[in-house]
Scaffold this motif. Structure first.
Motif, PDB file in Angstrom:
ATOM      1  N   PHE A 142       7.754  43.597 -45.574  1.00 52.55           N
ATOM      2  CA  PHE A 142       7.663  42.296 -46.245  1.00 52.55           C
ATOM      3  C   PHE A 142       7.182  41.195 -45.288  1.00 52.55           C
ATOM      4  O   PHE A 142       7.110  40.033 -45.679  1.00 52.55           O
ATOM      5  CB  PHE A 142       9.021  41.915 -46.842  1.00 52.55           C
ATOM      6  CG  PHE A 142       9.299  42.569 -48.159  1.00 52.55           C
ATOM      7  CD1 PHE A 142       9.242  41.838 -49.336  1.00 52.55           C
ATOM      8  CD2 PHE A 142       9.587  43.919 -48.234  1.00 52.55           C
ATOM      9  CE1 PHE A 142       9.491  42.441 -50.559  1.00 52.55           C
ATOM     10  CE2 PHE A 142       9.839  44.536 -49.451  1.00 52.55           C
ATOM     11  CZ  PHE A 142       9.786  43.802 -50.624  1.00 52.55           C
ATOM     12  N   LEU A 143       6.845  41.574 -44.072  1.00 50.49           N
ATOM     13  CA  LEU A 143       6.476  40.587 -43.057  1.00 50.49           C
ATOM     14  C   LEU A 143       5.184  39.863 -43.437  1.00 50.49           C
ATOM     15  O   LEU A 143       4.171  40.497 -43.740  1.00 50.49           O
ATOM     16  CB  LEU A 143       6.306  41.282 -41.705  1.00 50.49           C
ATOM     17  CG  LEU A 143       6.367  40.403 -40.450  1.00 50.49           C
ATOM     18  CD1 LEU A 143       7.734  39.746 -40.320  1.00 50.49           C
ATOM     19  CD2 LEU A 143       6.076  41.246 -39.199  1.00 50.49           C
ATOM     20  N   ARG A 144       5.245  38.542 -43.414  1.00 49.90           N
ATOM     21  CA  ARG A 144       4.065  37.716 -43.704  1.00 49.90           C
ATOM     22  C   ARG A 144       3.549  36.987 -42.468  1.00 49.90           C
ATOM     23  O   ARG A 144       2.388  36.599 -42.422  1.00 49.90           O
ATOM     24  CB  ARG A 144       4.394  36.702 -44.800  1.00 49.90           C
ATOM     25  CG  ARG A 144       4.713  37.311 -46.153  1.00 49.90           C
ATOM     26  CD  ARG A 144       4.572  36.293 -47.268  1.00 49.90           C
ATOM     27  NE  ARG A 144       5.468  35.165 -47.109  1.00 49.90           N
ATOM     28  CZ  ARG A 144       6.664  35.061 -47.664  1.00 49.90           C
ATOM     29  NH1 ARG A 144       7.129  36.053 -48.426  1.00 49.90           N
ATOM     30  NH2 ARG A 144       7.413  33.989 -47.478  1.00 49.90           N
ATOM     31  N   SER A 145       4.416  36.785 -41.475  1.00 49.51           N
ATOM     32  CA  SER A 145       4.019  36.002 -40.299  1.00 49.51           C
ATOM     33  C   SER A 145       4.699  36.550 -39.056  1.00 49.51           C
ATOM     34  O   SER A 145       5.906  36.823 -39.071  1.00 49.51           O
ATOM     35  CB  SER A 145       4.410  34.526 -40.508  1.00 49.51           C
ATOM     36  OG  SER A 145       4.188  33.773 -39.331  1.00 49.51           O
ATOM     37  N   ILE A 146       3.928  36.696 -37.981  1.00 53.14           N
ATOM     38  CA  ILE A 146       4.498  37.077 -36.690  1.00 53.14           C
ATOM     39  C   ILE A 146       3.817  36.255 -35.600  1.00 53.14           C
ATOM     40  O   ILE A 146       2.590  36.241 -35.487  1.00 53.14           O
ATOM     41  CB  ILE A 146       4.365  38.596 -36.416  1.00 53.14           C
ATOM     42  CG1 ILE A 146       4.933  38.919 -35.031  1.00 53.14           C
ATOM     43  CG2 ILE A 146       2.958  39.092 -36.604  1.00 53.14           C
ATOM     44  CD1 ILE A 146       5.098  40.400 -34.779  1.00 53.14           C
ATOM     45  N   ASN A 147       4.628  35.544 -34.827  1.00 54.37           N
ATOM     46  CA  ASN A 147       4.131  34.659 -33.775  1.00 54.37           C
ATOM     47  C   ASN A 147       4.807  35.029 -32.457  1.00 54.37           C
ATOM     48  O   ASN A 147       5.999  34.798 -32.275  1.00 54.37           O
ATOM     49  CB  ASN A 147       4.426  33.199 -34.136  1.00 54.37           C
ATOM     50  CG  ASN A 147       3.910  32.222 -33.091  1.00 54.37           C
ATOM     51  OD1 ASN A 147       3.262  32.607 -32.120  1.00 54.37           O
ATOM     52  ND2 ASN A 147       4.193  30.942 -33.279  1.00 54.37           N
ATOM     53  N   LEU A 148       4.025  35.601 -31.533  1.00 51.36           N
ATOM     54  CA  LEU A 148       4.512  35.961 -30.197  1.00 51.36           C
ATOM     55  C   LEU A 148       3.734  35.203 -29.119  1.00 51.36           C
ATOM     56  O   LEU A 148       3.641  35.644 -27.982  1.00 51.36           O
ATOM     57  CB  LEU A 148       4.373  37.476 -29.968  1.00 51.36           C
ATOM     58  CG  LEU A 148       5.069  38.387 -30.969  1.00 51.36           C
ATOM     59  CD1 LEU A 148       4.800  39.847 -30.630  1.00 51.36           C
ATOM     60  CD2 LEU A 148       6.567  38.109 -31.009  1.00 51.36           C
ATOM     61  N   ARG A 149       3.184  34.080 -29.451  1.00 50.59           N
ATOM     62  CA  ARG A 149       2.318  33.306 -28.552  1.00 50.59           C
ATOM     63  C   ARG A 149       3.029  32.980 -27.234  1.00 50.59           C
ATOM     64  O   ARG A 149       4.209  32.686 -27.190  1.00 50.59           O
ATOM     65  CB  ARG A 149       1.904  32.004 -29.246  1.00 50.59           C
ATOM     66  CG  ARG A 149       0.929  31.139 -28.464  1.00 50.59           C
ATOM     67  CD  ARG A 149       0.622  29.872 -29.236  1.00 50.59           C
ATOM     68  NE  ARG A 149       1.707  28.915 -29.131  1.00 50.59           N
ATOM     69  CZ  ARG A 149       1.714  27.860 -28.288  1.00 50.59           C
ATOM     70  NH1 ARG A 149       0.676  27.667 -27.469  1.00 50.59           N
ATOM     71  NH2 ARG A 149       2.718  27.038 -28.256  1.00 50.59           N
ATOM     72  N   GLU A 150       2.250  33.023 -26.145  1.00 50.21           N
ATOM     73  CA  GLU A 150       2.693  32.619 -24.810  1.00 50.21           C
ATOM     74  C   GLU A 150       3.969  33.344 -24.372  1.00 50.21           C
ATOM     75  O   GLU A 150       5.007  32.748 -24.118  1.00 50.21           O
ATOM     76  CB  GLU A 150       2.877  31.091 -24.736  1.00 50.21           C
ATOM     77  CG  GLU A 150       1.555  30.355 -24.722  1.00 50.21           C
ATOM     78  CD  GLU A 150       1.675  28.919 -24.267  1.00 50.21           C
ATOM     79  OE1 GLU A 150       2.696  28.555 -23.673  1.00 50.21           O
ATOM     80  OE2 GLU A 150       0.716  28.157 -24.503  1.00 50.21           O
ATOM     81  N   ASN A 151       3.852  34.663 -24.312  1.00 53.29           N
ATOM     82  CA  ASN A 151       4.860  35.502 -23.690  1.00 53.29           C
ATOM     83  C   ASN A 151       4.127  36.436 -22.739  1.00 53.29           C
ATOM     84  O   ASN A 151       2.999  36.148 -22.344  1.00 53.29           O
ATOM     85  CB  ASN A 151       5.638  36.273 -24.762  1.00 53.29           C
ATOM     86  CG  ASN A 151       6.607  35.380 -25.522  1.00 53.29           C
ATOM     87  OD1 ASN A 151       7.657  35.018 -25.016  1.00 53.29           O
ATOM     88  ND2 ASN A 151       6.250  35.014 -26.755  1.00 53.29           N
ATOM     89  N   SER A 152       4.759  37.532 -22.356  1.00 54.98           N
ATOM     90  CA  SER A 152       4.106  38.501 -21.462  1.00 54.98           C
ATOM     91  C   SER A 152       4.209  39.904 -22.042  1.00 54.98           C
ATOM     92  O   SER A 152       4.511  40.865 -21.332  1.00 54.98           O
ATOM     93  CB  SER A 152       4.736  38.452 -20.064  1.00 54.98           C
ATOM     94  OG  SER A 152       4.494  37.204 -19.452  1.00 54.98           O
ATOM     95  N   PHE A 153       3.950  40.025 -23.330  1.00 58.12           N
ATOM     96  CA  PHE A 153       3.906  41.347 -23.936  1.00 58.12           C
ATOM     97  C   PHE A 153       2.695  42.106 -23.392  1.00 58.12           C
ATOM     98  O   PHE A 153       1.609  41.546 -23.254  1.00 58.12           O
ATOM     99  CB  PHE A 153       3.809  41.242 -25.455  1.00 58.12           C
ATOM    100  CG  PHE A 153       5.096  40.865 -26.115  1.00 58.12           C
ATOM    101  CD1 PHE A 153       6.030  41.837 -26.449  1.00 58.12           C
ATOM    102  CD2 PHE A 153       5.395  39.534 -26.404  1.00 58.12           C
ATOM    103  CE1 PHE A 153       7.223  41.495 -27.059  1.00 58.12           C
ATOM    104  CE2 PHE A 153       6.589  39.182 -27.017  1.00 58.12           C
ATOM    105  CZ  PHE A 153       7.513  40.164 -27.333  1.00 58.12           C
ATOM    106  N   ASP A 154       2.904  43.393 -23.085  1.00 61.18           N
ATOM    107  CA  ASP A 154       1.795  44.201 -22.584  1.00 61.18           C
ATOM    108  C   ASP A 154       1.726  45.498 -23.381  1.00 61.18           C
ATOM    109  O   ASP A 154       2.425  45.680 -24.377  1.00 61.18           O
ATOM    110  CB  ASP A 154       1.944  44.464 -21.083  1.00 61.18           C
ATOM    111  CG  ASP A 154       3.268  45.116 -20.736  1.00 61.18           C
ATOM    112  OD1 ASP A 154       3.924  45.673 -21.651  1.00 61.18           O
ATOM    113  OD2 ASP A 154       3.662  45.082 -19.555  1.00 61.18           O
ATOM    114  N   GLY A 155       0.855  46.399 -22.927  1.00 65.06           N
ATOM    115  CA  GLY A 155       0.667  47.629 -23.675  1.00 65.06           C
ATOM    116  C   GLY A 155      -0.192  47.403 -24.905  1.00 65.06           C
ATOM    117  O   GLY A 155      -0.693  46.297 -25.144  1.00 65.06           O
TER     118      GLY A 155
END
Length: 431
Positions: free
Chosen positions: A93-106
């Motif tokens: 049901f996800l409509r929005s995902i915001n991970l801006r300005e982090n250090s996610f890799d892979g």
């Protein structure tokens, strides 16, 4: 017949049962996301535990129609480190995902393509690597996609052309290879297209001219070749047109100022454009930034620059323009001007004090290096008390250095080498 006590007990059990138990799929998926994050400096995930209703977890929003389903995840600027679990694909049901300005890799998980309701995806300013999942094209409702400033590589997938509802596509500052897919021209709802500094080559597809709703176009900092498709100059909604720092050539249409009436930024610098600077740009009354440097433009210094009353940045340096330095007199009308770069063009003659001293009081950057100007440095230059950068290098300037330069209290860079100046360094420089 059931007794009143049994009925009452049923209602008590119904309302006291924890709501999170009704959706184990979302709970399990969220906890898997948490497990893949190994650094959480702000404690953003501290509330993510089974003792709290998951709809109350920090960064989580549940739906109104489906109150036990996650519709949004927001961890903007939390300094997190880790990877994005493939379990993200189970949050159907996800409509929005915001991970801006982090250090996610892979990698960005292929499972992202399972999110058929997704409308907003923002992963910019992270360290995601690998390719853009081709099956992201299954997210048919996607309106906003931002992957700027990551470590993504490979080709820009042509499948992005199936995202017919997309209005914003930002892929700048990655390490892609290959060409701009022609299929991008199918995204006729697109308003913002940012593909700057991401390793692309080849020609700009003519299909981009079909993007009739485009307002923002940034293709600078690549290795694009050929000419700009003429149709791009007819998209009247564009206000930001940037193709600087490529290997493009050809002339700019003489009608550009009339066909692009909403222009606020025109970035053509560091290419191989030739011909004259179109006089129709005088009609682009909203223009604020004009970058023409490092091209082969010819002709005289345009007097109509003075009609661009909103102009803040003007870069004309290192072109084949030839004129007298007095030709810049119309720039005194540009009262918002902050940057003026005229370096390495043939502007001979003495610098008139009446012009230089009447340039915008907001001027911070003035470059007249290698312009062949001669005579004395006009004292009026001391009126430009906002200057932080002044470059008069390698001209034919002579005589004393004016004491008025000592009034430029904000000056951080000053270069007058390669001239024929006389006298000592003024004591006012101590200011």
């Amino acid at each position: 017949m059931a007794s009143p006590l049994i009925i009452l007990s049923f209602f008590i059990l119904s309302f006291s049962a924890p709501s999170y138990s009704s959706n184990q799929t979302d709970i399990t998926s969220l906890l898997a996301l948490k497990q893949a994050i190994h650094f959480d400096p702000n404690g953003a995930l501290n509330t993510w535990n089974r003792t709290t209703n998951f709809c109350r977890w920090n960064g989580i929003t549940c739906g109104r129609k489906h109150p036990d389903r996650v519709v949004a995840i927001d961890f903007d600027s939390q300094g997190m480190m880790g990877s994005l679990s493939p379990h993200i694909g189970n949050l159907s049901f996800l409509r929005s995902i915001n991970l801006r300005e982090n250090s996610f890799d892979g990698p960005i998980p292929q499972e992202i393509g399972l999110l058929r309701r997704l409308q907003f995806l923002r992963f910019d300013n992270n360290s995601f690597s690998g390719t853009i999942p081709e099956n992201i094209s299954m997210c048919k409702n996607l309106v906003y996609l931002n992957l700027i400033d990551n470590k993504l590589s490979g080709n820009v997938p042509p499948q992005l052309g199936f995202l017919y509802n997309l209005q914003s596509l930002y892929l700048s500052a990655n390490t892609f290879s290959g060409r701009i897919p022609r299929s991008i021209g199918n995204l006729t709802s697109l308003k913002h297209l940012s593909l700057a500094a991401c390793g692309l080559n080849g020609e700009i597809p003519e299909s981009l001219a079909r993007l009739s709703n485009l307002t923002f176009l940034q293709l600078g900092g690549n290795n694009l070749t050929g000419t700009i498709p003429p149709g791009l100059f007819n998209i009247s909604t564009i206000y930001h047109f940037g193709v600087d720092s490529n290997n493009l050539h050809g002339s700019i249409p003489s009608t550009i100022g009339r066909t692009l009436p909403n222009l606020k930024l025109l970035g053509l610098a560091q290419n191989q454009f030739s011909g004259s600077i179109p006089i129709s740009l005088a009609n682009a009354s909203l223009l604020e930034e004009l970058a023409l440097s490092l091209n082969s433009f010819t002709g005289l210094m345009p007097r109509w620059f003075g009609k661009l009353l909103r102009l803040t940045y003007l870069y004309v340096g290192d072109t084949l323009i030839e004129d007298d330095i007095s030709s810049i007199s119309s720039l005194t009308n540009c009262t918002n001007l902050q940057i003026l770069d005229l370096s390495e063009i043939a502007l001979s003659g003495a610098i008139p004090d009446s012009i230089i001293g009447n340039l915008s009081v907001h001027l911070e950057f003035l470059a007249l290096a290698r312009t062949q100007v001669h005579g004395k440095i006009p004292p009026g230059i001391g009126n430009l008390d906002g200057l932080t950068y002044l470059n008069l290098r390698e001209n034919y300037l002579e005589g004393p250095i004016p004491l008025s330069i000592g009034r430029l209290f904000n000056l951080q860079f000053l270069d007058m080498t390669g001239n024929e100046l006389t006298s000592d360094i003024p004591s006012t420089f101590g200011n």
